[in-house]
Structure formats: structure tokens, C-alpha cells
Design an enzyme around this catalytic site. Structure first.
Site, short mmCIF file in Angstrom:
data_model
loop_
_atom_site.label_atom_id
_atom_site.label_comp_id
_atom_site.label_asym_id
_atom_site.label_seq_id
_atom_site.Cartn_x
_atom_site.Cartn_y
_atom_site.Cartn_z
CB CYS A 2 -0.95 0.10 1.19
SG CYS A 2 -2.05 -1.29 1.37
NE ARG A 27 4.54 1.65 -0.28
CZ ARG A 27 5.54 1.20 0.44
NH1 ARG A 27 6.76 1.32 -0.03
NH2 ARG A 27 5.36 0.64 1.61
CD1 TRP A 73 -0.51 -6.01 -3.62
CD2 TRP A 73 -0.71 -6.86 -1.56
NE1 TRP A 73 -0.25 -7.36 -3.69
CE2 TRP A 73 -0.37 -7.90 -2.44
CE3 TRP A 73 -0.90 -7.16 -0.22
CZ2 TRP A 73 -0.20 -9.21 -2.02
CZ3 TRP A 73 -0.73 -8.47 0.21
CH2 TRP A 73 -0.38 -9.49 -0.69
CG ASN A 99 1.82 0.45 4.16
OD1 ASN A 99 2.94 0.89 4.04
ND2 ASN A 99 1.58 -0.81 3.93
N GLY A 100 -0.33 -1.63 6.22
CA GLY A 100 0.12 -2.59 7.23
C GLY A 100 -1.01 -3.52 7.60
CD GLU A 484 15.86 -12.79 -10.28
OE1 GLU A 484 15.38 -13.34 -9.29
OE2 GLU A 484 15.53 -11.66 -10.67
CE LYS A 488 13.38 -9.89 -12.31
NZ LYS A 488 13.00 -10.44 -11.02
CD GLU A 491 8.80 -11.23 -10.32
OE1 GLU A 491 8.19 -10.99 -9.27
OE2 GLU A 491 10.02 -10.99 -10.44
CG HIS A 507 17.28 -36.58 -9.03
ND1 HIS A 507 17.51 -37.91 -8.78
CD2 HIS A 507 18.48 -36.00 -9.23
CE1 HIS A 507 18.83 -38.13 -8.82
NE2 HIS A 507 19.43 -36.98 -9.10
CE LYS A 606 11.06 -2.23 -7.12
NZ LYS A 606 11.38 -3.57 -7.60
#
Ligand code: G6P
Length: 611
Positions: A2, A27, A73, A99-100, A484, A488, A491, A507, A606
Site C-alpha cells: 500500500c 506498492r 494492496w 499501510n500494514g 531468478e 522473472k 511474475e 530427479h 514491489k
């Protein structure tokens, strides 16, 4: 998560708040809302992005000199107009953004419900707001005192901004665990989750600390602790320009940030690395060098992409410094009962410096006596301030939700830290040390060279964009780069992808291989090269489609792979800083080809300031 913005002063508040929210959308972007104070309290809010709200309130009276705004968010309650912030109290006089997460909101809600309160939304924020209002009514106190009393009962994390229609030039703000910056102007104040909403107005900012309360008026900023004692605000100078948060001609922030890497890596090395003199200057390491030399163990704590940087560092530090390294997901570490021994060093890696899990994990380690070394991008952020020492990555503001330039900055810092410790410990030969310094110095130029061929990756991306799944494989230093690359792709393009050590694929993942599965090999020339060539052959024998990231001059891989992208030659310790970049581009171009909003992919944010 947020984003929060606030303004009080002689200017029109709405344009400042709405522009600030656009900058903070990284955010969270589930809903948007503003509260404006002008002849009473006016609240406008809507599910969706800032632009949706803006459009929906065209033509309304938005005149005000004090206002707050929120981009959400969602945590408690689905994204909807009702759950959007600001929330308005039962009396209709107070509006609040948050926010939280208020962890004990259910208990508080029960208490209020028993007193006859009803709630419009499913949010914890509306509960806290009415809790504050109830205290004000019950204790016959002012709003500031009611906030203080309420916050002492609250567990969880918050930044709140609160306005009262009876005091239209005052914003009350408080923080614990989520970030809050206050910009100090001439007869005006700005509030934000970061400094971006205030960049064009002031360079003087105050970073509010946990358990502090701010009473903000146009010409007054009063900081207090929850015990009602005044604290002198510590004003710092911002070192950031507006250009840093603009796209600068690129279609997306992500692409801009990928292309910035030659200069961001250069900025990270600048003033630290002197390859000719054979020195690395890093005061954070120097101040703690005896601890590093004697450290029985290093524990790296991080989340997401930063965790992948930690994995690369595990290989580098163990190789060069001969110190055992463990890399931990912060979210797991904080809830375990980890063994931390005397002398252990924690390296916390975070782009934002605000990731809730990383923050709490290092607080926990600190309580147990560990030394915290922070590798952080955002200057003055919570993790930077909590660390005993550290090094900034100096990648500049990263806005694209998927981390790119911060990652290569983290790798550059971690490599320098490892080289410095190794030199001091005597675990590296002078020749290897000098060579690696020269190699590091050349990274920005090599990145620049490989970016010139970005179009080749775009063509590869278009060829494979309809794939349903993808496998990313690598060995050694390139194994975390495979992880990574897979992250990427997930997302940014929503293609399911998995990263694996190339040998481990036998395996399990090899069962997925058929003529429809693209398998991306990170196969630059290193000590594992022959082995990874065999792995490529194993995939080809099963008709998989191979995309390889290989070193220029490699004559074997082009004969095997369906598509190859070449990166300049580099020592295997340095190679991850190059091999990650085509994978960033691959996910970017695949996302664009699939029509995904690559800067703001669905459900992500983010800065993850909730656990
Ligand atoms: C989120 C971001 C990632 C980032 C991760 C850790 O998931 O989308 O890009 O790697 O958080 O964030 P940090 O700021 O601690 O590096």
C-alpha cells in the site's frame, strides 16, 4: 504494501496527492482513494488503479489545502470500492488511510461491536479508526491522545494518516513497521510511503521511526513518541531527482531499469573499486572486518530476487573466504528457532529495505546478538537503519515491480564484500584477487555490449510466448540465475516456470520434457561447462526446445541449442551479473508479447510490507 500520500499547505492538495499516488502505485494497485478537507470531509474511492479514480471524479469539487490518499494492496477484504481507503469513522468526522496489518483487529472489532458499532468494510483499518474514535469519545480527550492510547493496544504493523473535519489543516500520522517520510517545505508538509510524491517540492525530509507520532500542519511538524514526549525531527537531504522516477522514453520502467544497468553497476563500483591500486573501499566492511575475519558462519536473509542474490553470494563467499554460508528465506527464518552462535554475521539483502519479513528476521537475530550487515538499495530505509553496518547498492529508484537493476547491484556489492574479506583473511591469492578486480571493473562495459543485442532476445521471446511452462537450468554460480530467470518469467508473463540445478532435473523435471517445453540453460563457460553440455544433450534427446545463454566464442552450444544468446566472456564468479540480463529481457519481452502490464503484474507489489 500500500502507498500513502498526504499534503497540507497553501497549494491545491488533490493534484499533489493524485500524482504522488501514481508514483506509489508500485506498492499496490487494487484500489485508490483520497480524502480532502474543504468545508467538511470529502472522500472519493474506487476499486482499480489511480487513473480509474481520477476519471471517475472528473468534474467534482476537489478544491482543498489538506488531503490524504491511498493505493491499496488488499490484505483484509477483497479489492472493492467499500474496502478501499480512506475509511470514514462512524461519526463521519474522521478519515484514515493505513499501510500494514492490525493483527488483533478481530478482538478490537468484537469490543466495538459489543458497544454497538457496525462496519461497512471488511478491513482492519475501519476497526482501528473506530477504535480511535471510541477512545476519543470515552476518554474525552483530543484526537492525538486517542491515537496514542489506541496504538498502545494495537499489535501488527502500520503507517496511518488520519484527518479530522474539525481540524482541517492537520494530519496525524504514526508508524510502526511500515515506512513514512515527511517532506518539509516552506509553510507546507508532504507525507509519503517514500519520497517520490514530494521530489519536485522539497529535498528536506524526515524519516519517521517506529512508535513515533507526527502532528503535521502547514507550518508545524511535531514529532512525539507514544509516551507523549517530544522528539526533535532529524531532517536529512534527499539525493534524488525527478528524472529518476520518469520513464525517460522507454515503454516501461522495467525496460528502462534493465537498460540502466551499465550505469547503475558503475555507480555501485564507483568510489569503492580501484582495480589499478588493487583496493576496495567499503567502510561498512572495514568497520566490521575483525568480525568478518573471525565469523564462524554467515547467514544471509532475504526474500524474492534478493534471496537469489544471496544464493549467488553463498557460492562466492564460500569459495573466496572459506566461511560457511547459509541462505534463508526471511519468512521462514523469523518463525523458526534458528541457532545463532556468537560471532555469526547476518547479511540482510533488500532492495526496498522495508520487506516486513526481512525486517523482523533481522530484529530477531539482533536480539540474539548477531551482527547485521545490510545490503540495501533505498537509502535511509528501515533495514538500512537497523543494520550495524552495510553497503548501499546505489542502483537508484527501482519502480518496475520485478527487480532488475537492484539485483545486479546486489551481486556487485556482494562480490566486493567477498573479495575484501578474502583479501583480509588471506584466503585468496594476490593474482586471483587482482584479476577479479579487473573483471569487476569491466562489468558495466560488458553489460552495455550485451544489451546492444537485446533485439535477439525479443525475437526469441516472441517465438516462445505461447508456451504454457518453462524450465530454467543452471549449475554452480548460474544455478541461482536459473531460479531468478524462472521467477522473472512467472511474475512478468504469467507462464509457469521452474528453476532447477541442471543435474537435479533428472530427479523429476525431466518428466515434463517434450517438444512443447522450452528449457532455458544458463550455460556460460565455467568449470561446469562440460557437464551442462551433457545436460543440454539429455534434453535434446527428449525433443525439448533449448534456449541457451552461452559465452561468446562457444562452439559447442550453438550446434545443440535451438536458440542461443551470447554474453561476453567473464570469470565464473562475475558471470551471473551478465547471464541474468538476457533472462530479465526474456521475461520482459514475453510479458509484453502477451499483453501483460509488466510494470504492475497482477497480485504483486514491489514492497512487501506485510508478512
Ligand atoms: C517483492 C518484489 C521483488 C523483491 C522482493 C523482495 O516480491 O516484487 O522484486 O525481490 O519483494 O523485496 P526486497 O525489497 O526486500 O528486495
Amino acid at each position: 504494501m500500500c502507498g500513502i500520500v498526504g499534503y497540507t499547505g497553501p497549494k491545491e492538495a488533490y493534484p499533489i496527492v493524485i500524482t504522488g499516488l501514481k508514483r506509489l502505485e508500485y506498492r499496490g494497485y487494487d484500489s485508490t482513494g483520497v480524502a480532502l478537507l474543504n468545508n467538511g470531509l470529502k472522500v472519493y474511492k474506487k476499486k482499480g488503479r489511480v487513473a480509474d479514480l481520477e476519471e471517475s471524479i472528473l468534474g467534482k469539487d476537489l478544491h482543498a489545502h489538506t488531503g490524504i490518499g491511498h493505493t491499496r494492496w488488499a490484505t483484509h477484504g477483497e479489492p472493492s470500492d467499500t474496502n478501499a481507503h480512506p475509511h470514514v469513522s462512524t461519526s463521519g468526522k474522521l478519515a484514515m488511510i493505513h499501510n500494514g496489518i492490525i493483527e488483533n483487529y478481530a478482538q478490537l472489532k468484537k469490543e466495538l461491536t459489543n458497544k454497538g458499532y457496525t462496519f461497512k468494510s471488511e478491513t482492519d483499518t475501519e476497526v482501528l479508526l473506530n477504535f480511535i474514535e471510541e477512545i476519543r469519545k470515552n476518554n474525552q480527550c483530543d484526537l492525538e491522545e486517542a491515537v496514542r492510547v489506541a496504538l498502545k493496544r494495537v499489535s501488527g504493523a502500520y503507517v496511518i494518516l488520519l484527518v479530522d473535519e474539525d481540524n482541517p489543516d492537520t494530519i496525524i500520522a504514526a508508524r510502526k513497521g511500515s515506512p513514512l517520510v515527511i517532506g518539509v517545505g516552506k509553510g507546507e508538509h508532504f507525507l509519503g510511503s517514500d519520497a517520490s510524491p514530494m521530489l519536485e517540492y522539497t529535498k528536506e525530509v524526515v524519516y519517521v521511526n517506529d512508535y513515533e507520532l507526527a502532528i503535521v500542519r502547514p507550518d508545524e511538524l511535531i514529532l512525539k513518541n507514544l509516551g507523549n514526549e517530544k522528539i526533535t525531527p532529524f531532517v536529512t537531504k534527499l539525493d534524488m531527482e525527478l528524472a529518476a522516477i520518469e520513464k525517460g522514453g522507454y515503454d516501461h520502467f522495467m525496460l528502462k531499469e534493465i537498460f540502466e544497468q551499465p550505469s547503475t553497476i558503475h555507480d555501485c563500483l564507483r568510489g569503492r573499486l580501484d582495480a589499478l591500486a588493487g583496493t576496495i573501499t567499503m567502510s561498512g566492511v572495514e568497520n566490521n572486518i575483525e568480525h568478518f575475519k573471525k565469523a564462524p558462519r554467515i547467514i544471509i536473509i532475504a526474500c524474492g530476487t534478493s534471496w537469489h542474490a544471496g544464493l549467488v553470494a553463498e557460492y562466492i563467499i564460500e569459495e573466496l573466504c572459506r566461511i560457511p554460508v547459509e541462505v534463508e528465506y526471511a519468512s521462514e527464518f523469523r518463525y523458526r528457532n534458528p541457532v545463532i552462535n556468537k560471532g555469526d554475521i547476518i547479511i540482510a539483502i533488500s532492495q526496498s529495505g522495508e520487506t516486513a519479513d526481512t525486517l523482523v528476521a533481522i530484529e530477531k537475530a539482533k536480539e540474539q546478538g548477531a551482527i547485521i550487515f545490510g545490503i540495501v538499495n533505498v537509502v535511509g530505509s528501515s533495514i538500512a537503519r537497523l543494520s550495524n553496518g552495510g553497503a548501499y547498492t546505489h542502483a537508484g529508484m527501482e519502480i518496475g515491480v520485478a527487480s532488475t537493476k537492484a539485483f545486479t547491484g546486489q551481486l556487485a556489492v556482494l562480490t566486493m564484500v567477498a573479495l575484501k574479506i578474502a583479501r583480509e583473511k588471506g584466503t585468496i591469492s594476490e593474482e586471483r584477487y587482482r584479476n577479479l578486480l579487473l573483471e569487476l571493473q569491466d562489468v558495466p562495459e560488458k553489460v552495455e555490449a550485451l544489451l546492444k543485442n537485446a533485439d535477439e532476445i525479443r525475437l526469441i521471446a516472441e517465438k516462445y510466448k505461447d508456451a504454457k511452462d518453462a524450465l530454467f537450468l543452471g549449475r554452480g554460480y548460474n544455478f541461482p540465475i536459473a531460479l531468478e530467470g524462472a521467477l522473472k518469467l512467472k511474475e512478468i508473463s504469467y507462464i509457469h516456470a521452474e528453476g532447477y540445478p541442471a543435474a537435479e532435473m533428472k530427479h523429476g523435471p525431466i518428466a515434463l520434457v517434450d517438444e512443447n517445453l522450452p528449457v532455458v540453460f544458463v550455460a556460460t563457460k565455467d568449470s561446469y561447462h562440460e557437464k551442462i553440455v551433457s545436460n543440454i544433450q539429455e534434453i535434446k534427446a527428449r525433443k525439448g526446445m533449448v534456449i541457451a545463454i552461452a559465452t561468446e566464442g562457444d562452439e559447442t552450444i550453438p550446434g545443440l541449442a535451438d536458440d542461443v544468446f551470447f554474453v561476453p566472456p567473464a570469470d565464473e564468479i562475475i558471470a551471473p551479473m551478465l547471464s541474468c540480463i538476457p533472462l530479465q529481457l526474456l521475461s520482459y519481452y514475453m510479458g509484453v508479447a502477451k499483453g501483460v502490464d509488466v510494470d504492475k503484474p497482477r497480485n504483486l507489489a514491489k514492497s512487501v510490507t506485510v508478512e
